[in-house]
Design a protein around this motif. Structure first.
Motif, mmCIF file in Angstrom:
data_model
loop_
_atom_site.group_PDB
_atom_site.id
_atom_site.type_symbol
_atom_site.label_atom_id
_atom_site.label_comp_id
_atom_site.label_asym_id
_atom_site.label_seq_id
_atom_site.Cartn_x
_atom_site.Cartn_y
_atom_site.Cartn_z
ATOM 1 N N PHE A 121 33.642 41.417 48.288
ATOM 2 C CA PHE A 121 34.033 41.747 46.916
ATOM 3 C C PHE A 121 35.174 42.772 46.929
ATOM 4 O O PHE A 121 35.053 43.827 47.565
ATOM 5 N N GLU A 122 36.270 42.446 46.232
ATOM 6 C CA GLU A 122 37.402 43.356 46.072
ATOM 7 C C GLU A 122 37.575 43.598 44.578
ATOM 8 O O GLU A 122 36.774 43.120 43.775
ATOM 9 N N ASN A 123 38.608 44.328 44.181
ATOM 10 C CA ASN A 123 38.780 44.628 42.755
ATOM 11 C C ASN A 123 40.036 43.978 42.185
ATOM 12 O O ASN A 123 40.681 44.536 41.293
ATOM 13 N N GLY A 124 40.410 42.790 42.685
ATOM 14 C CA GLY A 124 41.572 42.084 42.161
ATOM 15 C C GLY A 124 41.367 41.659 40.703
ATOM 16 O O GLY A 124 40.246 41.649 40.188
ATOM 17 N N PHE A 125 42.454 41.282 40.052
ATOM 18 C CA PHE A 125 42.344 40.875 38.650
ATOM 19 C C PHE A 125 43.493 39.942 38.291
ATOM 20 O O PHE A 125 44.574 39.970 38.902
ATOM 21 N N PHE A 126 43.260 39.098 37.285
ATOM 22 C CA PHE A 126 44.286 38.211 36.756
ATOM 23 C C PHE A 126 45.036 38.897 35.618
ATOM 24 O O PHE A 126 44.431 39.576 34.782
ATOM 25 N N GLY A 132 49.130 35.483 36.562
ATOM 26 C CA GLY A 132 49.180 35.764 37.994
ATOM 27 C C GLY A 132 48.014 36.634 38.429
ATOM 28 O O GLY A 132 47.327 37.249 37.607
ATOM 29 N N PHE A 133 47.813 36.707 39.731
ATOM 30 C CA PHE A 133 46.666 37.445 40.281
ATOM 31 C C PHE A 133 47.167 38.615 41.112
ATOM 32 O O PHE A 133 48.037 38.449 41.980
ATOM 33 N N PHE A 134 46.626 39.814 40.842
ATOM 34 C CA PHE A 134 46.930 40.972 41.668
ATOM 35 C C PHE A 134 45.738 41.232 42.588
ATOM 36 O O PHE A 134 44.637 41.547 42.144
ATOM 37 N N GLY A 135 45.977 41.056 43.851
ATOM 38 C CA GLY A 135 44.931 41.300 44.833
ATOM 39 C C GLY A 135 45.552 41.701 46.153
ATOM 40 O O GLY A 135 46.699 41.353 46.455
ATOM 41 N N ILE A 168 50.017 37.377 43.496
ATOM 42 C CA ILE A 168 49.859 36.320 44.479
ATOM 43 C C ILE A 168 49.218 35.097 43.827
ATOM 44 O O ILE A 168 48.582 35.195 42.770
ATOM 45 N N ASP A 169 49.394 33.966 44.467
ATOM 46 C CA ASP A 169 48.654 32.761 44.103
ATOM 47 C C ASP A 169 47.529 32.621 45.119
ATOM 48 O O ASP A 169 47.789 32.384 46.303
ATOM 49 N N GLY A 178 39.777 39.066 49.417
ATOM 50 C CA GLY A 178 40.622 39.646 48.397
ATOM 51 C C GLY A 178 41.303 38.647 47.487
ATOM 52 O O GLY A 178 42.220 39.021 46.756
ATOM 53 N N VAL A 179 40.872 37.383 47.516
ATOM 54 C CA VAL A 179 41.544 36.364 46.694
ATOM 55 C C VAL A 179 40.731 35.997 45.453
ATOM 56 O O VAL A 179 41.043 35.014 44.782
ATOM 57 N N ASP A 180 39.702 36.793 45.146
ATOM 58 C CA ASP A 180 38.894 36.553 43.950
ATOM 59 C C ASP A 180 38.819 37.818 43.112
ATOM 60 O O ASP A 180 38.865 38.928 43.648
#
Length: 543
Positions: A121-126, A132-135, A168-169, A178-180
């Motif tokens: 689990f990371e703290n990325g967000f759309f 777009g996604f920041f992760g 990122i995509d 880190g992609v979710d």
């Protein structure tokens, strides 16, 4: 300061296997293991997790910006933020910095089962506007013994650099954490490591994964995927929170407990019960004793059975000195217990736990923040702990296993004691001018189990001016025992300070206390208890 990693097998086997592995890598060209393709991201909800990381085994933070050393190391967050269930709060994370890494240990091993076996689990967000996604990305590695780690294969299809806030995509990255988005974990299937050289050499047991390591991807392309393609993610991130921001590691597949010892005892036990009229009660008693011995021997090695006291003397501090986390290690270990700390050099600021041998009982003010008012530790010992409450974060005491904490000794620091007694430029004199103001300064200790759930709390008043008889008002000036046995079995202790002298949600009273003599009573191993129970059952009088 690190915890000791557990090992499997003998040291001789490991010593022999490592040179063989090295020889294989020298002779055989390095080829990435076949990667099992996923559709988009194998994302998992928190509710799917059966267990969580139990402790931080190793933490090495990287620079906030590799190209600009003057920014120092990343320093945001504490180890407590990544142990136990994720909070899904994007602010309660731990940042690794460029190329930093963290190794998490699990009291219950991860096993290879159906589908993904664990999730990061990371703290990325759309971005709601661009979509777009920041992760930020990390490599994922696993180990059975805490020494030999196997990395999951990775692939990237993005060959373009990204800026500090680049998006990122997620479909361009395979095998990375880190992609979710925050609240969902990226899944990893241990089956992808079948055939790995470490598994073939017996150094990696896919039914007994006890450690997971996350290694930050340096987003400038200097790190590569399994096919030697440069990896790009947001870079630079010259902040205290730079690099991969870990929120937690959840477990989806926990292997069944070994049943050999149970079978050894269980089958003869059933036979004994079936033929109870033909066996003597003496035989039944001996069967029970035998089972207890077998099960006690089966209990995991290293299960502590004796109480211990943490007194900080093993830290080796020089007289009149202190440790406040300036080495950015994230805390210190005394005995087997870890005390969390956060130090932010750019702000000349620390919070959580420090350790001290200072003895100043007369100098008021912030410059004397590391001294305890008694002038020494418990029983005139030289070293003790000091806690500073940041209010925003929650640095904790982390035990090596789930155990019962009997309690510890506590007292005020000189800074807090003199501030309450006399007042200062920031805080009032307790009792006020007349001595009748109903002031108080309270320490709250909270217990948390292995899953991060609250087991209970204990309040202790470091000062209390609420008595009808003002002669009973007090400020703690001696080491005083606080009984914590009511918290039950805990893995961590959390702390909070509150005061009658507050404004805007913050206390004016200096938020410090001193601690010494933490006493822990480990729980007996489950197998031992089970064996004792069988012994008692078998020994019971039968009609």
């Amino acid at each position: 300061m690190e915890r000791t990693s557990r090992t499997t097998g003998s040291a001789i086997a490991v010593a022999i296997a490592r040179p063989i592995l090295l020889l294989i890598t020298l002779i055989v060209p390095i080829v990435a293991l076949p990667f099992v393709a996923r559709e988009a991201s194998a994302a998992h909800d928190v509710s799917e997790m059966l267990a969580w990381a139990s402790y931080v085994d190793d933490l090495e933070r990287g620079p906030a910006d590799l190209a600009q050393p003057m920014f120092g190391l990343a320093s945001y967050g504490t180890p407590g933020n990544v142990v136990g269930p994720t909070s899904t709060n994007p602010n309660l994370v731990l940042s690794l910095g460029d190329g930093g890494w963290i190794t998490l240990g699990f009291d219950e091993s991860i096993g290879d089962g159906p589908g993904d076996d664990f999730a990061i689990f990371e703290n990325g967000f759309f971005d709601d506007v661009t979509g777009g996604f920041f992760g930020e990305l990390a490599f994922v590695e696993v180990s059975t013994n805490g020494l030999d780690f196997a990395r999951f294969a990775t692939t990237t299809w993005n060959d373009q650099p990204l800026g500090s806030f680049g998006q990122i995509d997620p479909l361009d990255y395979e095998g990375f954490a880190g992609v979710d988005p925050v609240g969902t974990g990226t899944g990893f299937d241990l089956a992808e490591l079948i055939g790995h050289p470490l598994e073939q050499l017996g150094l990696l047991d896919l039914q007994d994964i006890a450690f997971v390591r996350l290694v930050d991807v340096i987003g400038n392309g200097s790190t590569t995927d399994s096919d030697q393609n440069p990896v790009h993610d947001p870079y630079p991130t010259p902040f205290a929170s730079g690099g991969f921001d870990l929120d937690g590691v959840g477990v989806r597949n926990v292997p069944e407990p070994a049943g050999d010892a149970m079978m050894i005892c269980g089958l003869p036990g059933l036979a004994l019960l079936a033929r109870r009229r033909q066996r003597s009660r003496r035989g039944a008693r001996w069967m029970g004793v035998l089972c207890a011995i077998l099960l006690a021997g089966w209990a995991p090695a290293g299960t502590a059975q004796a109480s211990y006291v943490v007194d900080f003397e093993d830290l080796g501090l020089a007289p009149g000195s202190f440790w406040n986390g300036s080495d950015l290690s994230g805390g210190f270990t005394s005995g087997p217990v870890f005390f969390e700390n956060v130090n932010i050099p750019a702000w000349f600021y620390w919070y959580g736990f420090a350790a001290s041998t200072t003895t100043d009982t007369t100098t008021p003010g912030f410059t004397n923040q590391y001294s305890a008012i008694p002038g020494s530790g418990v029983a005139s010992s030289s070293t003790y702990g000091v806690f500073f409450d940041d209010s925003f974060d929650d640095p904790r005491i982390v035990l090596p296993t789930v155990d019962v904490v009997d309690g510890f000794h506590v007292t005020n620091t000189t800074y807090a004691y003199l501030s309450m007694r006399d007042g200062d430029g920031f805080a009032k004199q307790f009792g006020g001018v007349t001595g009748d103001d109903p002031d108080w300064f309270t320490l709250t200790i909270r217990g948390y189990d292995a899953l991060g759930s609250l087991t209970g709390s204990v309040d202790f008043d470091l000062a209390d001016y609420r008595f009808a008889d003002a002669g009973l008002d007090y400020i703690i000036g001696d080491w005083t025992w606080v009984d914590l046995s009511s918290l039950g079995s805990v893995k961590e202790l959390g702390f909070a300070l509150s005061s009658s002298d507050s404004a805007g949600g913050f206390i004016n009273t200096p938020g410090y206390f001193a601690i010494d003599g933490l006493q822990v009573v480990p729980e007996p191993g489950t197998a031992v208890l089970f064996g004792v129970g069988l012994a008692a059952l078998a020994a019971r009088r039968r009609s």
